[in-house]
Design a protein around this motif. Structure first.
Motif, short mmCIF file in Angstrom:
data_model
loop_
_atom_site.label_atom_id
_atom_site.label_comp_id
_atom_site.label_asym_id
_atom_site.label_seq_id
_atom_site.Cartn_x
_atom_site.Cartn_y
_atom_site.Cartn_z
N ILE A 21 -10.17 9.60 4.95
CA ILE A 21 -9.29 10.76 5.12
C ILE A 21 -8.47 10.52 6.39
O ILE A 21 -9.03 10.34 7.47
CB ILE A 21 -10.09 12.07 5.22
N LEU A 22 -7.15 10.50 6.22
CA LEU A 22 -6.23 10.18 7.32
C LEU A 22 -5.43 11.43 7.69
O LEU A 22 -4.69 11.97 6.86
CB LEU A 22 -5.29 9.05 6.87
N TYR A 23 -5.57 11.88 8.94
CA TYR A 23 -4.88 13.10 9.41
C TYR A 23 -3.64 12.74 10.22
O TYR A 23 -3.68 11.88 11.10
CB TYR A 23 -5.83 13.94 10.26
N HIS A 24 -2.55 13.43 9.92
CA HIS A 24 -1.30 13.19 10.64
C HIS A 24 -1.26 13.99 11.95
O HIS A 24 -2.04 14.91 12.18
CB HIS A 24 -0.09 13.53 9.76
N GLY A 25 -0.28 13.63 12.78
CA GLY A 25 -0.15 14.26 14.08
C GLY A 25 0.85 15.41 14.10
O GLY A 25 1.45 15.76 13.07
N TRP A 26 1.04 15.97 15.29
CA TRP A 26 1.99 17.05 15.51
C TRP A 26 3.40 16.57 15.17
O TRP A 26 3.82 15.50 15.61
CB TRP A 26 1.93 17.48 16.97
N SER A 27 4.09 17.34 14.35
CA SER A 27 5.46 17.07 13.90
C SER A 27 5.56 15.95 12.87
O SER A 27 6.64 15.63 12.40
CB SER A 27 6.42 16.77 15.07
N GLN B 142 2.99 9.15 7.18
CA GLN B 142 1.73 8.41 7.32
C GLN B 142 1.46 7.51 6.11
O GLN B 142 0.44 6.81 6.07
CB GLN B 142 0.56 9.39 7.49
N SER B 143 2.35 7.53 5.13
CA SER B 143 2.06 6.83 3.87
C SER B 143 1.94 5.32 4.06
O SER B 143 1.14 4.67 3.37
CB SER B 143 3.12 7.16 2.82
N PHE B 144 2.71 4.73 4.99
CA PHE B 144 2.61 3.29 5.17
C PHE B 144 1.25 2.91 5.75
O PHE B 144 0.64 1.91 5.33
CB PHE B 144 3.74 2.75 6.05
N ARG B 145 0.77 3.69 6.72
CA ARG B 145 -0.57 3.43 7.26
C ARG B 145 -1.62 3.61 6.16
O ARG B 145 -2.58 2.84 6.07
CB ARG B 145 -0.86 4.34 8.44
N GLY B 146 -1.41 4.63 5.34
CA GLY B 146 -2.32 4.82 4.21
C GLY B 146 -2.28 3.64 3.26
O GLY B 146 -3.33 3.19 2.76
N PHE B 147 -1.08 3.12 3.01
CA PHE B 147 -0.94 1.98 2.11
C PHE B 147 -1.67 0.76 2.66
O PHE B 147 -2.31 0.00 1.91
CB PHE B 147 0.54 1.66 1.90
N ILE B 148 -1.57 0.53 3.97
CA ILE B 148 -2.27 -0.61 4.57
C ILE B 148 -3.77 -0.53 4.29
O ILE B 148 -4.39 -1.50 3.83
CB ILE B 148 -2.01 -0.66 6.09
N LEU B 149 -4.36 0.64 4.53
CA LEU B 149 -5.80 0.80 4.30
C LEU B 149 -6.13 0.72 2.82
O LEU B 149 -7.13 0.10 2.43
CB LEU B 149 -6.27 2.13 4.88
N SER B 150 -5.30 1.32 1.99
CA SER B 150 -5.59 1.32 0.56
C SER B 150 -5.46 -0.09 -0.03
O SER B 150 -6.23 -0.47 -0.91
CB SER B 150 -4.65 2.29 -0.16
N SER B 151 -4.51 -0.87 0.47
CA SER B 151 -4.35 -2.24 -0.02
C SER B 151 -5.54 -3.11 0.35
O SER B 151 -5.75 -4.18 -0.25
CB SER B 151 -3.06 -2.86 0.52
N LEU B 152 -6.34 -2.65 1.31
CA LEU B 152 -7.55 -3.37 1.71
C LEU B 152 -8.79 -2.89 0.95
O LEU B 152 -9.91 -3.35 1.22
CB LEU B 152 -7.77 -3.22 3.22
N GLY B 153 -8.59 -1.95 0.02
CA GLY B 153 -9.69 -1.54 -0.84
C GLY B 153 -10.20 -0.13 -0.67
O GLY B 153 -11.15 0.27 -1.33
N TYR B 154 -9.55 0.65 0.20
CA TYR B 154 -10.01 2.02 0.44
C TYR B 154 -9.11 3.03 -0.27
O TYR B 154 -7.88 2.88 -0.27
CB TYR B 154 -10.01 2.34 1.94
N GLN B 155 -9.72 4.02 -0.86
CA GLN B 155 -8.93 5.18 -1.28
C GLN B 155 -8.60 5.98 -0.03
O GLN B 155 -9.45 6.18 0.84
CB GLN B 155 -9.74 6.04 -2.25
N VAL B 156 -7.35 6.42 0.08
CA VAL B 156 -6.90 7.13 1.27
C VAL B 156 -6.37 8.50 0.86
O VAL B 156 -5.57 8.61 -0.07
CB VAL B 156 -5.81 6.34 2.03
N ILE B 157 -6.81 9.53 1.57
CA ILE B 157 -6.33 10.90 1.35
C ILE B 157 -5.66 11.37 2.63
O ILE B 157 -6.26 11.34 3.71
CB ILE B 157 -7.51 11.85 1.01
#
Length: 253
Positions: free
Chosen positions: A34-40, A46-61
């Protein structure tokens, strides 16, 4: 949207909009972050950071916080709004986290024994609070955030020239309730990775240094607690930070 190895979709978790990124060829239950975004920020940013983790095998929310996106957004450039809404958003994120975890397990095939949490800036505060409040979560990564909320709040008040303003009783009550520094019995010996620029002008590193100094003896030399300071780095998430996070989740998730 669909990438080569990752399927991206928008979902609604009760009233919470979220972006879900799932490795395409994974079968069975998914290790989930579970990936939480910051203020503003936003789920889209955050989708690119999510994509990096997901491409390594993790489901990202990536959940959308209140007062962001479609959830009654405010003007994030105004300092008074930061003072008014910052902690309210974090507390609400923590209170909504149980819904997100339950939805992930029931609807998204998340492995309940392999769920981690991370976030940047305000999202890092949130991730730390969610981790302390949900003891079944397996690993935490904090980018440029804080696990030491009272110290960070003092720095915020000073930066906003409000250091003489007494915190409202309800705010202080919730700070004490959710502050990871005040709930060490819930986090000791659980995997925590802290990543922070030593020249961060928005979220000062001092609070994290105090947290690490207080907590590290309780880990008794365990590798399950790690603090990395990045010299001359301001309030940014770098490629090196993402690599450290990926290694951490690979080890503990």
């Amino acid at each position: 949207m669909e990438y080569i190895n990752v399927i991206e979709r928008n979902v609604l978790i009760d009233e919470i909009p979220a972006l879900v990124m799932t490795p395409k060829n994974n079968s069975g239950l998914h290790p989930t972050v579970i990936l939480y975004h910051g203020w503003s920020s936003s789920i889209e940013k955050q989708s690119f950071r999510g994509f990096i983790l997901s491409s390594l095998g993790y489901q990202v929310i990536i959940p959308c916080a209140i007062h962001h996106g479609s959830r009654e957004p405010v003007d994030h450039s105004k300092a008074e709004n930061a003072g008014k809404y910052f902690w309210k958003i974090i507390f609400n994120n923590i209170e909504e986290s149980t819904k997100i975890i339950q939805f992930a397990v029931k609807e998204l095939k998340a492995d309940p024994e392999r769920i981690g949490v991370c976030g940047n800036s305000m999202g890092g505060f949130t991730a730390a609070g969610v981790f302390a409040s949900n003891t079944r979560l397996k690993a935490l990564v904090v980018f440029n955030g804080s696990c030491n909320w009272n110290a960070s709040n003092e720095l915020f008040l000073e930066a906003l020239n409000m250091e003489d303003v007494k915190a409202p009783e309800e705010l202080q009550r919730k700070l004490n309730m959710y502050n990871p520094m005040g709930n060490l019995e819930h986090i000791i010996n659980r995997p925590i990775l802290i990543l922070h620029g030593d020249s961060d002008t928005l979220v000062g590193i001092e609070a994290q240094r105090e947290f690490y100094k207080e907590v590290s003896p309780k880990y008794d030399g365990s590798e399950r607690l790690k603090f990395v300071e990045y010299p001359k780095l301001n309030h940014f998430v770098t490629t090196n930070m993402m690599e450290e996070a990926a290694i951490w989740f690979n080890k503990y998730l």
